[in-house]
Design a protein around this motif. Structure first.
Motif, short mmCIF file in Angstrom:
data_model
loop_
_atom_site.label_atom_id
_atom_site.label_comp_id
_atom_site.label_asym_id
_atom_site.label_seq_id
_atom_site.Cartn_x
_atom_site.Cartn_y
_atom_site.Cartn_z
N ARG A 1 32.83 37.63 36.87
CA ARG A 1 33.90 38.06 35.97
C ARG A 1 33.71 37.46 34.58
O ARG A 1 33.87 38.14 33.57
CB ARG A 1 35.25 37.66 36.55
N GLU B 1 40.51 43.81 35.20
CA GLU B 1 40.99 44.50 36.40
C GLU B 1 41.53 45.89 36.06
O GLU B 1 41.28 46.86 36.79
CB GLU B 1 42.07 43.66 37.07
N ILE C 1 38.55 48.21 35.38
CA ILE C 1 37.86 48.57 36.63
C ILE C 1 38.65 49.66 37.35
O ILE C 1 38.09 50.67 37.80
CB ILE C 1 37.70 47.34 37.54
N ARG D 1 37.38 53.61 38.14
CA ARG D 1 37.38 54.18 39.49
C ARG D 1 38.18 55.48 39.53
O ARG D 1 37.78 56.46 40.18
CB ARG D 1 37.97 53.17 40.48
N GLU E 1 32.26 47.90 43.41
CA GLU E 1 32.71 47.08 44.52
C GLU E 1 33.18 45.72 44.02
O GLU E 1 32.53 45.08 43.20
CB GLU E 1 31.57 46.88 45.52
N THR E 2 34.33 45.29 44.52
CA THR E 2 34.83 43.95 44.22
C THR E 2 34.20 42.93 45.16
O THR E 2 34.28 43.10 46.38
CB THR E 2 36.36 43.89 44.37
N ARG F 1 34.75 39.49 46.32
CA ARG F 1 35.89 38.59 46.27
C ARG F 1 35.48 37.19 45.81
O ARG F 1 34.54 36.60 46.33
CB ARG F 1 36.56 38.52 47.63
N TYR G 1 32.02 41.76 40.28
CA TYR G 1 31.88 43.17 40.64
C TYR G 1 30.41 43.57 40.63
O TYR G 1 29.58 42.97 39.95
CB TYR G 1 32.65 44.05 39.64
#
Length: 245
Positions: A183, A203, A206, A210, A220-221, A223, A227
């Motif tokens: 990030r 966020e 993103i 999408r 894809e995140t 965690r 990304y």
């Protein structure tokens, strides 16, 4: 060669200027960020070949100065600073600095870096035309196509309008599909700033990507990290997810 040295410590500036002068370089000192920016405005004097930029300035941080320089000109910038941590190096280069030298440094190495960055931006002598750059091929990732030179994006042949930051974010991920971007790295490269207070902005962008691309599984995140862009399967329709492995 004429250099702009952005350094508020007169003793440091005098010593460095004397060394560089012995190697045929003319040094002009600016003691603050605003003074440096004023010195870079167009005038009748010989233009500067390189800016040597200290980060610890009295009126503003050198990172901010570098960003402002990049908004007004393309002159090479070498950050010369005592900040040796990797995060500062990455942030400086992402802001547009051409090189990053940590104090204390070897004068010979600094001279070599000055000449290296000036060569990269100085046209070849003799008036020979520069070699034409090879065309940049579009990035094709399943039904997604990203054209970097024209900043156009399409899905299945249908153009998808994106904002400037949405395109910059998508282009960053699409150029290295499968690679996880932290990030902090994304914020630094796309927004040219540090992570603090900007996480929610990332966020939101993103989520917007999408939705606009109608490919929720494309980004894809990861965690706790960041990304990555997942290449869709060949022939996958927008809005579908790749099969589970």
């Amino acid at each position: 060669m004429r250099l702009l040295l952005v350094e508020d410590d007169d003793h440091v500036a005098a010593a460095l200027s004397a060394v560089l002068a012995r190697h045929g370089l003319t040094v002009v000192q600016a003691r603050s960020g605003e003074e440096a920016l004023q010195a870079l405005l167009p005038d009748d004097a010989e233009p500067y070949a390189v800016v040597l930029l200290d980060l610890g300035l009295p009126d503003q941080d050198g990172f901010e100065v570098c960003g402002r320089i990049r908004r007004i000109c393309t002159i090479p910038v070498i950050m010369v600073t005592a900040r040796s941590d990797v995060r500062s190096r990455i942030h400086g280069l992402n802001l547009g600095a051409d090189d990053y030298v940590v104090k204390p440094y070897d004068t010979g190495e600094l001279l070599a870096r000055i000449h290296a960055v000036s060569r990269r931006t100085t046209p070849a002598a003799g008036g020979e035309p520069a070699e034409e750059a090879a065309p940049v091929e579009p990035l094709r990732l399943g039904p997604l196509t990203v054209e970097l030179p024209t900043r156009q994006v399409s899905v299945g042949g249908t153009a998808v309008p994106l904002t400037r930051k949405e395109f910059d974010l998508l282009a960053l991920l699409a150029q290295r599909p499968g690679v996880v971007f932290r990030r902090e790295q994304i914020i630094s490269e796309v927004w040219r700033t540090s992570w603090e207070g900007t996480g929610r902005t990332l966020e939101v962008h993103i989520a917007s990507l999408r939705a606009k691309l109608r490919m929720p599984a494309l980004i894809e995140t990861v965690r706790g990290v960041g990304y990555r862009l997942v290449v869709p399967a060949a022939g996958a329709a927008p809005g579908t997810r790749p099969p589970a492995s």
